[in-house]
Design a protein around this motif. Structure first.
Motif, short mmCIF file in Angstrom:
data_model
loop_
_atom_site.label_atom_id
_atom_site.label_comp_id
_atom_site.label_asym_id
_atom_site.label_seq_id
_atom_site.Cartn_x
_atom_site.Cartn_y
_atom_site.Cartn_z
N ARG A 264 89.77 42.49 56.25
CA ARG A 264 88.44 43.06 56.10
C ARG A 264 88.63 44.56 56.24
O ARG A 264 89.21 45.01 57.24
N THR B 198 92.73 39.00 58.12
CA THR B 198 92.01 37.73 58.11
C THR B 198 92.87 36.64 57.51
O THR B 198 92.37 35.76 56.83
N SER C 157 95.76 39.81 53.64
CA SER C 157 94.34 39.94 53.37
C SER C 157 93.62 40.40 54.62
O SER C 157 93.99 40.04 55.74
N GLU D 284 95.64 35.08 59.40
CA GLU D 284 96.28 34.22 60.39
C GLU D 284 95.25 33.85 61.46
O GLU D 284 94.55 34.72 61.97
N PRO D 285 95.16 32.57 61.82
CA PRO D 285 94.15 32.18 62.81
C PRO D 285 94.46 32.67 64.23
O PRO D 285 93.54 32.92 65.00
N PHE E 186 86.33 42.39 51.70
CA PHE E 186 87.57 41.66 52.00
C PHE E 186 88.56 42.07 50.93
O PHE E 186 88.24 42.03 49.73
N SER F 147 90.84 44.74 59.63
CA SER F 147 91.17 43.65 60.54
C SER F 147 91.72 42.52 59.68
O SER F 147 91.05 42.07 58.75
#
Lengths: 326, 444
Positions: free
Chosen positions: B381, B405, B379, B407-408, B372, B403
């Motif tokens: 992965r 990580t 931020s 924002e939901p 991460f 990918s």
């Protein structure tokens, strides 16, 4: 009370096939029609054995010079003492002799045939399968599926469960008389529930703590769960638990070994996958972010690995070329 | 079969305008070809008559069984016994001399052995020596007269192993889509004509047939004559065939990647916005970017993509084309899915992004590292996988996938592929690329 003698012919699972009642000894056994018990086994002699009392008043079987003799646990004896539980082999026929004083074992409590219990197990299994199917369809639903899609999905799950449990129930019926369908269904649903929960747990732990190595070997944990499920299925059919444990454990080890071997053969690594591809919402992250410098450092460290890998590949190729030369 | 190579096809299939023209054009192409056949210019007739003695077909055959494994063309330079052809015609001889050998066949049907003397992988050229001399028709000069757009040129060769052909076309300038320029020739150049000469009417070599666009019509490419001249000049009568071409090819690839990476890294990467993110791309003459968007009504998410790739690659063998990069960004957002379902979907997008990890002859299996990472308020992965070239030391393929990580309900996935670079340059580019990823504004 008069004393009777019972000669029982058993099958290989230990069940009685025929039972003969006698009031007098000796009892002659063989293929001839002059015998008291006539055997249809071509591996026995015309006059094979005699069942009588010895000088101490104990029941014995005495061999009458037959070719295959009397076998007890694979060993040939001239005479065999019969204590009621001894199973003696004449040719290929299994024989047990008991007298009317033989004390039988205690009555077994009938727990398996209470109606409500069967239905409860069945119901639990169905509820578990439906819940699993619904949660999976919901999580994977990215196209605004309708209720009918969920029901279709559920039907598929139920049908596969019924097929799986059905096969076990059939085996159960063949080998031990009762089908136990409800129990097999319950074992199956427990198994897939465990698989599913472990799968989610794996993903969560891998993502949350950045334990990517943890997810590389997922298939082996799945094998353990499957082996345990099969063990429970087998236990219902056959009571020899110790042996079943050994069988299931060795099958699990074998499958794991095959996966390791297959992975190594095709990719030179034991892991199932190259990297952790699972993504979860940011809120489920518990590990810290690394800086670019740290990441760059780990890329730098990768160089030694990949160079070693190249050396290995070149060495393998050289060896192959050498063996190909005549 | 090693026919002409087609490194350029995929780039443009994604471009709908091309697809439309190519589907409607077969008749047009047939007309052009038939008109060329029915009215041969007298120049072409004279030229072929003068050139035919120096024109050859180059065949690569299996030592075991003598069956042909690839064919191309070649031509004798001046009155020497040296023949210019494409590297991709004879690459099997260079890489697997224990399995393959070559021979030539001339327009009279006579054949003989060929000896591979020198290769130029970057420009796709090779020089072979044969047992007879040229008549002096094909001329290579150090300072060729400049060509004018529209000028008539003639390509010669043996297309599809059918027989020797001459085809007429026009000069249309230079293409700079690769790191070394190519001549654009509007005329038919078919598989099997690779390595054949392209000349002006007086026999002055303009280039060497090398490729055509399968998605276009009569859009063909030539290696400029100057590169052929340089390779030809490097050979003296005493030159011997190297015992092993692999180190030479490896050196050339390393030199090429230095030029490629220096050019790519010379200026800072350009930034484009995707949602709240700013993503790095490399837009240049060599790297072209295309965008696409998918916002179908019935979907629960929509995606915007930017895809950049080089339209050229260095041909080493049929299974190994190298020396190129590609960049891909995919931004996805949803307003109907919840964060868990969205994340699981993104996990599906993020899986299987490594093309193949099985053992093969050319590269090793991949080794990866992942973390991460956080940088520039962004931020993600990040996974980096590296493969090493087995035949050429010091060359690697890099793959970076990330990918986001942070924002939901939004996700940015990026993929950077660098093929055939030194470890240092690969690492440098990855580091610049990661530095270019940032979040410019907070999502609403």
């Amino acid at each position: 009370m008069r004393l009777f003698y019972f000669v029982e012919i058993l099958n290989h699972s230990g069940d009685v096939q025929a039972r003969h009642k006698f009031s007098d000894l000796p009892i002659r056994v063989g293929r001839n029609y002059s015998n008291d018990i006539i055997l249809d086994d071509p591996h026995t002699a015309a006059e094979h054995a005699l069942i009588e009392l010895n000088e101490h008043g104990k029941l014995i079987a005495r061999d009458l010079d037959s070719q295959n003799g009397l076998k007890l646990k694979g060993k040939v004896h001239a005479q065999v003492e019969l204590d009621g539980d001894t199973i003696v082999q004449l040719g290929r026929t299994l024989v047990r002799v008991r007298d009317s004083h033989y004390s039988v074992s205690a009555e077994v409590n009938d727990s398996s045939h209470k109606h409500w219990q069967t239905w409860l197990m069945f119901g639990c299994a169905i509820v578990m399968i439906c819940a699993l199917s619904l949660s999976n369809s919901w999580l994977g639903d990215i196209a605004n599926n309708k209720a009918s899609d969920y029901i279709m999905d559920m039907t598929k799950w139920l049908m596969s469960a019924a097929a799986w449990a059905g096969i076990w129930a059939l085996a159960n019926r063949v080998f031990s008389g009762t089908a136990n369908f409800g129990r097999h269904l319950l074992i199956f649903s427990g198994g897939i529930l465990a698989l599913d929960v472990l799968d989610q747990l794996y993903t969560f732990l891998g993502f949350a703590f950045s334990w990517e190595w943890f997810t590389y070997y997922q298939s082996h944990l799945q094998i353990v769960v499957v082996a345990i499920t099969i063990y429970f299925h087998l236990c219902l059919i056959n009571n020899k638990r110790a042996m079943l444990k050994i069988i299931c454990a060795s099958l699990a080890l074998l499958s794991s070994g095959l996966i390791f071997m297959g992975n190594y053969q095709s990719t030179n690594q034991y892991a199932d996958k190259l990297y952790m591809s699972d993504v979860l919402p940011p809120a489920m992250r518990l590990s810290r972010n690394h800086s670019l410098t740290e990441f760059d450092h780990s890329i730098q460290q990768l160089k030694a690995d990949i160079d070693a890998e190249r050396e290995k590949a070149l060495k393998e190729k050289a060896e192959k070329n050498n063996t190909n030369k005549p | 079969m090693t026919f002409l190579r087609f490194p350029l096809l995929l780039a443009c299939l994604a471009f709908p305008a091309f697809a439309a023209t190519s589907s409607s054009s077969p008749n047009l192409a047939a007309d052009q070809i038939s008109s060329a056949k029915t009215q041969p210019s007298s120049t072409a007739q004279e030229l072929y008559a003068a050139a035919q003695n120096d024109l050859l077909q180059i065949r690569v055959l299996l030592k075991n069984g003598h069956s042909q494994s690839g064919v191309g063309s070649g031509f004798l330079i001046g009155t020497s016994n040296l023949v210019i052809t494409n590297f991709h015609v004879v690459s099997k001889m260079a890489l697997e001399p224990e399995t393959y050998f070559g021979e030539y066949k001339d327009t009279q049907g006579k054949s003989g052995d060929i000896e591979l003397l020198a290769v130029d992988v970057l420009h796709d050229l090779a020089v072979v020596r044969i047992n007879r001399q040229g008549t002096g028709f094909f001329k290579l000069t150090e300072t060729p007269a400049p060509l004018n757009q529209g000028e008539h040129l003639y390509s010669l060769g043996n297309p599809l192993d059918l027989g020797f052909f001459i085809s007429e076309g026009t000069y249309n300038g230079l293409s700079h889509r690769g790191f070394s320029e190519q001549v654009m020739f509007t005329g038919p150049v078919n598989p099997g004509m690779s390595g054949g000469p392209n000349v002006k009417a007086d026999g002055q070599v303009a280039g060497v047939n090398v490729a055509h666009r399968r998605d276009g019509e009569l859009v063909s490419f030539l290696v400029p004559a100057t590169y052929a001249q340089k390779l030809f000049a490097s050979i003296t009568p005493e030159s011997k065939a190297p015992a092993d071409f692999k180190p030479i090819i490896g050196e050339q690839l390393l030199a090429y990647q230095r030029v490629m990476m220096d050019t790519l890294l010379a200026t800072p990467l350009t930034h484009k916005n995707l949602g709240p993110y700013s993503v790095p791309v490399r837009e240049s003459e060599q790297v072209r970017c295309w965008g696409s968007s998918d916002t179908k009504g019935e979907k629960t998410y929509n995606t915007d993509q930017i895809s950049c790739r080089m339209e050229s690659a260095i041909y080493v063998s049929d299974d190994l084309q190298t020396g190129n990069i590609s960049i891909h960004h995919k931004f996805t957002q949803t307003d109907t899915l919840n964060s868990l379902r969205f994340a699981l979907l993104m996990g599906k997008f993020f899986s299987n992004r490594v093309d193949s990890n099985t053992k093969d002859e050319d590269v090793t299996t991949s080794r990866c590292t992942e973390k991460f990472i956080g940088n520039n308020n962004f931020s993600s992965r990040a996974v980096v996988c590296v493969e090493a070239y087995q035949k050429f030391s010091g060359l690697y393929n890099f793959l970076l996938i990330t990918s986001s990580t942070d924002e939901p309900l939004m996700n940015l996935q990026s993929r950077l592929v660098i093929n055939g670079t030194s470890y240092e340059n690969g690492q440098k580019f990855i580091s610049q690329f990661l530095n270019g990823l940032s979040k410019t504004k907070e999502a609403k």
